[in-house]
Design a protein around this motif. Structure first.
Motif, PDB file in Angstrom:
ATOM      1  N   UNK A  81       0.851  -1.194   0.000  1.00 20.44           N
ATOM      2  CA  UNK A  81       0.000   0.000   0.000  1.00 20.44           C
ATOM      3  C   UNK A  81       0.888   1.246   0.000  1.00 20.44           C
ATOM      4  N   UNK A  82       0.567   2.176  -0.884  1.00 15.41           N
ATOM      5  CA  UNK A  82       1.281   3.446  -0.885  1.00 15.41           C
ATOM      6  C   UNK A  82       0.390   4.499  -0.233  1.00 15.41           C
ATOM      7  N   UNK A  83       0.990   5.636   0.017  1.00 18.26           N
ATOM      8  CA  UNK A  83       0.251   6.761   0.586  1.00 18.26           C
ATOM      9  C   UNK A  83       0.385   7.957  -0.341  1.00 18.26           C
ATOM     10  N   UNK A  84      -0.726   8.627  -0.587  1.00 10.77           N
ATOM     11  CA  UNK A  84      -0.699   9.921  -1.268  1.00 10.77           C
ATOM     12  C   UNK A  84      -0.284  10.915  -0.202  1.00 10.77           C
ATOM     13  N   UNK A  85       0.836  11.587  -0.418  1.00 12.61           N
ATOM     14  CA  UNK A  85       1.430  12.402   0.634  1.00 12.61           C
ATOM     15  C   UNK A  85       1.607  13.856   0.226  1.00 12.61           C
ATOM     16  N   UNK A  86       1.432  14.704   1.210  1.00 12.03           N
ATOM     17  CA  UNK A  86       1.759  16.129   1.109  1.00 12.03           C
ATOM     18  C   UNK A  86       1.227  16.766  -0.178  1.00 12.03           C
ATOM     19  N   UNK A  87      -0.083  16.583  -0.391  1.00 10.12           N
ATOM     20  CA  UNK A  87      -0.752  17.198  -1.538  1.00 10.12           C
ATOM     21  C   UNK A  87      -1.334  18.528  -1.079  1.00 10.12           C
ATOM     22  N   UNK A  88      -0.628  19.594  -1.404  1.00 12.43           N
ATOM     23  CA  UNK A  88      -1.024  20.939  -0.980  1.00 12.43           C
ATOM     24  C   UNK A  88      -0.809  21.922  -2.124  1.00 12.43           C
ATOM     25  N   UNK A  89      -1.732  22.888  -2.210  1.00 14.32           N
ATOM     26  CA  UNK A  89      -1.674  23.915  -3.259  1.00 14.32           C
ATOM     27  C   UNK A  89      -1.963  25.276  -2.677  1.00 14.32           C
ATOM     28  N   UNK A  90      -1.211  26.279  -3.124  1.00 10.98           N
ATOM     29  CA  UNK A  90      -1.508  27.651  -2.734  1.00 10.98           C
ATOM     30  C   UNK A  90      -2.890  28.031  -3.262  1.00 10.98           C
ATOM     31  N   UNK A  91      -3.502  29.028  -2.654  1.00 13.70           N
ATOM     32  CA  UNK A  91      -4.857  29.459  -3.023  1.00 13.70           C
ATOM     33  C   UNK A  91      -4.971  29.725  -4.522  1.00 13.70           C
ATOM     34  N   UNK A  92      -3.952  30.319  -5.120  1.00 15.14           N
ATOM     35  CA  UNK A  92      -4.008  30.666  -6.552  1.00 15.14           C
ATOM     36  C   UNK A  92      -4.046  29.444  -7.468  1.00 15.14           C
ATOM     37  N   UNK A  93      -3.681  28.278  -6.929  1.00 17.57           N
ATOM     38  CA  UNK A  93      -3.656  27.057  -7.745  1.00 17.57           C
ATOM     39  C   UNK A  93      -4.966  26.278  -7.649  1.00 17.57           C
ATOM     40  N   UNK A  94      -5.775  26.611  -6.671  1.00 23.41           N
ATOM     41  CA  UNK A  94      -6.990  25.825  -6.413  1.00 23.41           C
ATOM     42  C   UNK A  94      -8.111  26.175  -7.380  1.00 23.41           C
ATOM     43  N   UNK A  95      -8.961  25.160  -7.634  1.00 23.85           N
ATOM     44  CA  UNK A  95     -10.131  25.377  -8.480  1.00 23.85           C
ATOM     45  C   UNK A  95      -9.822  25.490  -9.957  1.00 23.85           C
ATOM     46  N   UNK A  96      -8.640  25.052 -10.352  1.00 26.83           N
ATOM     47  CA  UNK A  96      -8.216  25.168 -11.752  1.00 26.83           C
ATOM     48  C   UNK A  96      -7.967  23.807 -12.403  1.00 26.83           C
ATOM     49  N   UNK A  97      -8.266  22.729 -11.676  1.00 24.72           N
ATOM     50  CA  UNK A  97      -8.059  21.391 -12.229  1.00 24.72           C
ATOM     51  C   UNK A  97      -6.644  20.867 -12.052  1.00 24.72           C
ATOM     52  N   UNK A  98      -5.783  21.653 -11.412  1.00 24.91           N
ATOM     53  CA  UNK A  98      -4.388  21.248 -11.221  1.00 24.91           C
ATOM     54  C   UNK A  98      -4.319  20.045 -10.278  1.00 24.91           C
ATOM     55  N   UNK A  99      -5.115  20.064  -9.207  1.00 22.93           N
ATOM     56  CA  UNK A  99      -5.140  18.959  -8.256  1.00 22.93           C
ATOM     57  C   UNK A  99      -5.562  17.659  -8.915  1.00 22.93           C
ATOM     58  N   UNK A 100      -6.559  17.749  -9.796  1.00 27.45           N
ATOM     59  CA  UNK A 100      -7.026  16.548 -10.523  1.00 27.45           C
ATOM     60  C   UNK A 100      -5.926  15.988 -11.409  1.00 27.45           C
ATOM     61  N   UNK A 101      -5.229  16.877 -12.129  1.00 29.24           N
ATOM     62  CA  UNK A 101      -4.128  16.435 -12.996  1.00 29.24           C
ATOM     63  C   UNK A 101      -3.024  15.770 -12.167  1.00 29.24           C
ATOM     64  N   UNK A 102      -2.689  16.404 -11.047  1.00 28.69           N
ATOM     65  CA  UNK A 102      -1.639  15.886 -10.181  1.00 28.69           C
ATOM     66  C   UNK A 102      -2.043  14.521  -9.616  1.00 28.69           C
ATOM     67  N   UNK A 103      -3.306  14.425  -9.188  1.00 27.17           N
ATOM     68  CA  UNK A 103      -3.810  13.171  -8.624  1.00 27.17           C
ATOM     69  C   UNK A 103      -3.678  12.048  -9.648  1.00 27.17           C
ATOM     70  N   UNK A 104      -4.072  12.302 -10.888  1.00 28.08           N
ATOM     71  CA  UNK A 104      -3.971  11.280 -11.940  1.00 28.08           C
ATOM     72  C   UNK A 104      -2.524  10.847 -12.132  1.00 28.08           C
ATOM     73  N   UNK A 105      -1.610  11.817 -12.177  1.00 26.99           N
ATOM     74  CA  UNK A 105      -0.193  11.473 -12.370  1.00 26.99           C
ATOM     75  C   UNK A 105       0.334  10.642 -11.196  1.00 26.99           C
ATOM     76  N   UNK A 106      -0.035  11.023  -9.982  1.00 26.83           N
ATOM     77  CA  UNK A 106       0.426  10.276  -8.800  1.00 26.83           C
ATOM     78  C   UNK A 106      -0.124   8.853  -8.806  1.00 26.83           C
TER      79      UNK A 106
END
Length: 161
Positions: A81-106
């Motif tokens: 089992x792996x852990x998704x770790x330290x997934x954090x974004x500054x306010x300016x990065x949120x709500x732009x789909x960046x988290x979704x892209x990062x999640x897919x890559x991870x």
């Protein structure tokens, strides 16, 4: 604003990504004890993830880091089992789909590394993050797995890979 670039962390990113993560944690009022805030790894992220079956990715925009996330073996746990770790974004990065892209890559990296499941811990009030986790297939579980040292993070989620 240029297009954000998701790339593996480099040694030169250590101080900047630590500042990004601490900024986000303070913004959200996360306890400084029993969370990622206190992790020794925050100041040496490149070295922490420079091992087999681990990776930390950062998001760079206009020459500065605006977030990141990583995958590594779940600490103090015997299963695959792996852990998704330290997934954090500054306010300016949120709500732009960046988290979704990062999640897919991870998650793609986790599969490539041969992990069977992915675990994560978060805070109850981080609702936007939890919605993203649910959208990609994470489910809530009753308690912690392994021992990450993050005893102040009471929300636990797991996904089959």
């Amino acid at each position: 604003m240029s297009t954000p670039i998701i790339r593996p962390i480099e040694k030169k990113d250590n101080q900047e990504i630590a500042e990004v993560i601490r900024t986000v944690l303070i913004e959200h009022g996360v306890p400084k004890v029993g969370t990622a805030y206190a992790d020794k790894a925050l100041d040496c992220m490149y070295e922490t993830y420079d091992k087999e079956r681990a990776i930390y990715m950062v998001v760079e925009e206009d020459g500065r880091l605006i977030g990141g996330a990583g995958i590594a073996q779940l600490d103090n746990y015997d299963g695959n089992v792996c852990e998704l770790q330290k997934m954090y974004y500054l306010a300016e990065a949120r709500g732009r789909g960046i988290g979704s892209q990062m999640m897919q890559q991870c998650l793609e990296k986790a599969k490539k590394f041969g992990f069977e499941k992915c675990y994560l811990e978060t805070m109850p009030y981080m609702k936007a993050a939890q919605k993203l986790y649910e959208r990609v297939g994470f489910s809530y579980i009753d308690g912690p797995m392994g021992d990450t040292g993050h005893f102040s993070c009471p929300v636990h989620m797991l996904k089959d890979l």
